[in-house]
Design a protein around this motif. Structure first.
Motif, PDB file in Angstrom:
ATOM      1  N   PHE A  68      10.478 -12.495 100.042  1.00  0.00           N
ATOM      2  CA  PHE A  68      10.900 -14.057  99.809  1.00  0.00           C
ATOM      3  C   PHE A  68      12.606 -13.698  98.999  1.00  0.00           C
ATOM      4  O   PHE A  68      12.092 -13.205  98.103  1.00  0.00           O
ATOM      5  CB  PHE A  68       9.889 -14.488  98.672  1.00  0.00           C
ATOM      6  CG  PHE A  68      10.657 -16.007  98.211  1.00  0.00           C
ATOM      7  CD1 PHE A  68      10.378 -16.763  97.238  1.00  0.00           C
ATOM      8  CD2 PHE A  68      11.312 -16.286  99.196  1.00  0.00           C
ATOM      9  CE1 PHE A  68      10.844 -17.453  96.527  1.00  0.00           C
ATOM     10  CE2 PHE A  68      11.812 -18.392  98.514  1.00  0.00           C
ATOM     11  CZ  PHE A  68      11.175 -18.322  97.557  1.00  0.00           C
ATOM     12  N   GLN A  69      12.782 -13.806  99.707  1.00  0.00           N
ATOM     13  CA  GLN A  69      14.460 -14.078  99.546  1.00  0.00           C
ATOM     14  C   GLN A  69      15.559 -15.270  98.771  1.00  0.00           C
ATOM     15  O   GLN A  69      15.922 -16.113  99.990  1.00  0.00           O
ATOM     16  CB  GLN A  69      15.002 -13.109  99.461  1.00  0.00           C
ATOM     17  CG  GLN A  69      14.685 -12.307  99.862  1.00  0.00           C
ATOM     18  CD  GLN A  69      16.194 -10.681  99.781  1.00  0.00           C
ATOM     19  OE1 GLN A  69      17.189 -11.216 101.465  1.00  0.00           O
ATOM     20  NE2 GLN A  69      16.058  -9.120  99.466  1.00  0.00           N
ATOM     21  N   LYS A  70      15.616 -16.068  97.965  1.00  0.00           N
ATOM     22  CA  LYS A  70      15.812 -17.256  97.813  1.00  0.00           C
ATOM     23  C   LYS A  70      17.432 -17.068  98.229  1.00  0.00           C
ATOM     24  O   LYS A  70      17.837 -18.586  98.754  1.00  0.00           O
ATOM     25  CB  LYS A  70      15.785 -17.995  95.641  1.00  0.00           C
ATOM     26  CG  LYS A  70      14.669 -18.402  95.997  1.00  0.00           C
ATOM     27  CD  LYS A  70      14.326 -18.758  94.556  1.00  0.00           C
ATOM     28  CE  LYS A  70      14.425 -20.482  94.250  1.00  0.00           C
ATOM     29  NZ  LYS A  70      14.919 -20.217  93.259  1.00  0.00           N
ATOM     30  N   SER A  71      18.241 -16.466  97.914  1.00  0.00           N
ATOM     31  CA  SER A  71      19.884 -16.409  97.892  1.00  0.00           C
ATOM     32  C   SER A  71      20.371 -16.610  99.665  1.00  0.00           C
ATOM     33  O   SER A  71      20.984 -17.104  99.950  1.00  0.00           O
ATOM     34  CB  SER A  71      19.637 -14.574  97.678  1.00  0.00           C
ATOM     35  OG  SER A  71      19.294 -13.660  98.363  1.00  0.00           O
ATOM     36  N   THR A  72      19.184 -15.686 100.321  1.00  0.00           N
ATOM     37  CA  THR A  72      19.538 -16.479 101.680  1.00  0.00           C
ATOM     38  C   THR A  72      17.973 -17.128 102.210  1.00  0.00           C
ATOM     39  O   THR A  72      18.633 -17.031 103.477  1.00  0.00           O
ATOM     40  CB  THR A  72      19.316 -14.675 102.608  1.00  0.00           C
ATOM     41  OG1 THR A  72      17.786 -14.002 102.311  1.00  0.00           O
ATOM     42  CG2 THR A  72      20.462 -13.386 102.198  1.00  0.00           C
ATOM     43  N   SER A  73      17.095 -17.614 101.388  1.00  0.00           N
ATOM     44  CA  SER A  73      16.561 -18.227 102.357  1.00  0.00           C
ATOM     45  C   SER A  73      15.765 -18.213 103.251  1.00  0.00           C
ATOM     46  O   SER A  73      15.549 -18.794 104.519  1.00  0.00           O
ATOM     47  CB  SER A  73      17.524 -19.945 102.420  1.00  0.00           C
ATOM     48  OG  SER A  73      17.883 -20.988 101.581  1.00  0.00           O
ATOM     49  N   SER A  74      15.091 -16.697 102.585  1.00  0.00           N
ATOM     50  CA  SER A  74      13.946 -15.908 103.877  1.00  0.00           C
ATOM     51  C   SER A  74      13.139 -15.787 103.623  1.00  0.00           C
ATOM     52  O   SER A  74      13.175 -15.959 101.781  1.00  0.00           O
ATOM     53  CB  SER A  74      14.971 -14.973 104.561  1.00  0.00           C
ATOM     54  OG  SER A  74      15.135 -14.026 103.662  1.00  0.00           O
ATOM     55  N   PHE A  75      11.874 -15.544 104.297  1.00  0.00           N
ATOM     56  CA  PHE A  75      10.561 -15.482 103.792  1.00  0.00           C
ATOM     57  C   PHE A  75      10.045 -14.810 104.560  1.00  0.00           C
ATOM     58  O   PHE A  75       9.386 -15.531 105.184  1.00  0.00           O
ATOM     59  CB  PHE A  75       9.861 -16.898 103.453  1.00  0.00           C
ATOM     60  CG  PHE A  75       8.739 -16.436 102.603  1.00  0.00           C
ATOM     61  CD1 PHE A  75       7.379 -17.165 102.878  1.00  0.00           C
ATOM     62  CD2 PHE A  75       8.456 -15.525 101.979  1.00  0.00           C
ATOM     63  CE1 PHE A  75       6.475 -17.057 102.701  1.00  0.00           C
ATOM     64  CE2 PHE A  75       6.920 -14.949 101.091  1.00  0.00           C
ATOM     65  CZ  PHE A  75       6.312 -15.930 101.525  1.00  0.00           C
ATOM     66  N   ASN A  76      10.355 -13.322 104.971  1.00  0.00           N
ATOM     67  CA  ASN A  76       9.837 -12.912 105.860  1.00  0.00           C
ATOM     68  C   ASN A  76       8.356 -12.231 106.054  1.00  0.00           C
ATOM     69  O   ASN A  76       7.831 -12.138 104.183  1.00  0.00           O
ATOM     70  CB  ASN A  76      10.887 -11.143 106.422  1.00  0.00           C
ATOM     71  CG  ASN A  76      12.266 -12.461 106.714  1.00  0.00           C
ATOM     72  OD1 ASN A  76      12.749 -13.560 107.046  1.00  0.00           O
ATOM     73  ND2 ASN A  76      13.574 -11.173 106.224  1.00  0.00           N
ATOM     74  N   PHE A  77       7.628 -12.158 107.095  1.00  0.00           N
ATOM     75  CA  PHE A  77       6.985 -10.609 106.743  1.00  0.00           C
ATOM     76  C   PHE A  77       6.389  -9.826 107.447  1.00  0.00           C
ATOM     77  O   PHE A  77       6.997  -9.441 108.655  1.00  0.00           O
ATOM     78  CB  PHE A  77       6.208 -11.868 107.505  1.00  0.00           C
ATOM     79  CG  PHE A  77       4.400 -11.796 107.905  1.00  0.00           C
ATOM     80  CD1 PHE A  77       3.984 -12.304 108.765  1.00  0.00           C
ATOM     81  CD2 PHE A  77       3.333 -10.881 107.152  1.00  0.00           C
ATOM     82  CE1 PHE A  77       1.936 -11.733 109.409  1.00  0.00           C
ATOM     83  CE2 PHE A  77       2.078 -10.500 106.792  1.00  0.00           C
ATOM     84  CZ  PHE A  77       1.472 -10.929 108.335  1.00  0.00           C
ATOM     85  N   THR A  78       6.248  -8.558 106.763  1.00  0.00           N
ATOM     86  CA  THR A  78       5.617  -7.274 107.525  1.00  0.00           C
ATOM     87  C   THR A  78       4.379  -7.054 107.436  1.00  0.00           C
ATOM     88  O   THR A  78       3.868  -6.924 107.062  1.00  0.00           O
ATOM     89  CB  THR A  78       6.847  -6.429 106.730  1.00  0.00           C
ATOM     90  OG1 THR A  78       8.484  -6.567 106.780  1.00  0.00           O
ATOM     91  CG2 THR A  78       6.549  -4.560 107.248  1.00  0.00           C
ATOM     92  N   ILE A  79       4.192  -7.176 109.030  1.00  0.00           N
ATOM     93  CA  ILE A  79       2.528  -5.800 109.040  1.00  0.00           C
ATOM     94  C   ILE A  79       2.916  -4.396 109.215  1.00  0.00           C
ATOM     95  O   ILE A  79       4.107  -4.120 109.646  1.00  0.00           O
ATOM     96  CB  ILE A  79       1.967  -6.483 110.073  1.00  0.00           C
ATOM     97  CG1 ILE A  79       2.266  -8.132 110.161  1.00  0.00           C
ATOM     98  CG2 ILE A  79       0.765  -6.197 110.224  1.00  0.00           C
ATOM     99  CD1 ILE A  79       1.625  -8.911 111.558  1.00  0.00           C
TER     100      ILE A  79
END
Lengths: 114, 114
Positions: A68-79
């Motif tokens: 979760f990175q607020k600076s880039t407005s991203s919430f990435n998911f890794t499997i």
């Protein structure tokens, strides 16, 4: 305007490969919540994780991890070390204040090839 | 499994007809939300019920209406069906008014309008 963008429509990986699903969100609220859901072919959405806007700690649960990175407005998911059973459509969702509706992205269809 | 049940599983209706879909929420949950998921898309919020009152509505016309009962189960009614109403209808329940809390989804009702 789209509040949640999942730019990857389809991804195919070979079993045991790592894969990251991207999610970019848009909101003006300072308090909000982000979610990931898995939708297997059966159709039922399965809850995976919730993250609130005040907690930027990354989380790991078994082979799953979230960045979760607020600076880039991203919430990435890794499997990590993907398995055939991971094949599904994955949705990222946003919940804002006030109200409780979820805004879903268009989903990423993941196929893990044995 | 989430404990959220929906009926029927599949339904075929003719344009202009009316349909009622049903949802039983997970035990202890007092909030029910309904979503429409067109093929290849993410779920779109229709409305939410909390303690038998509508508590938020998405961009759907008035011919989409609902009810919540004292036992927190819910119905979604759609009048004057149109071909574009063909979709998977998902019901989700949550423990409180739902702000920030994960929603647990049922298996959905697949509606086909011919």
């Amino acid at each position: 305007a789209q509040k949640v963008t999942q730019a990857q429509t389809e991804i195919s990986v070979v079993e045991k490969e790592d894969v990251t699903l991207d999610c970019v969100y848009e909101t003006r609220d300072t308090t909000y919540y982000l979610f990931w859901y898995k939708q297997p072919p059966s159709g039922e959405l399965v809850f995976l994780i919730r993250r609130n806007s005040f907690d930027e700690q990354n989380e790991i649960s078994g082979r799953y991890s979230w960045n979760f990175q607020k600076s880039t407005s991203s919430f990435n998911f890794t499997i990590t070390a993907s398995q055939v059973v991971d094949s599904a459509v994955y949705f990222c969702a946003l919940s804002e204040a006030p109200g409780n509706q979820f805004y879903f992205g268009t989903g990423t269809s993941l196929t893990v090839i044995p | 499994e989430t404990g959220v049940t929906q009926s029927p599983t599949h339904l075929i209706k003719t344009r202009g007809q009316q349909v009622t879909l049903r949802c039983s929420s997970q035990s202890g949950h007092n909030t029910v939300s309904w979503y429409q998921q067109a093929l290849g898309q993410g779920p779109q919020f229709i409305f939410q019920y909390y303690r038998e009152e509508e508590n938020g509505r998405g961009n759907f016309p008035p011919r989409f209406s609902g009810l919540q009962f004292p036992n927190y189960s819910s119905e979604l009614n759609v009048n004057a069906l149109e071909l574009d109403d063909s979709a998977l209808y998902l019901c989700a329940s949550s423990t409180q008014q739902g702000r920030g809390y994960e929603q647990y989804f049922g298996p959905g009702t697949r509606l086909t309008v011919t």
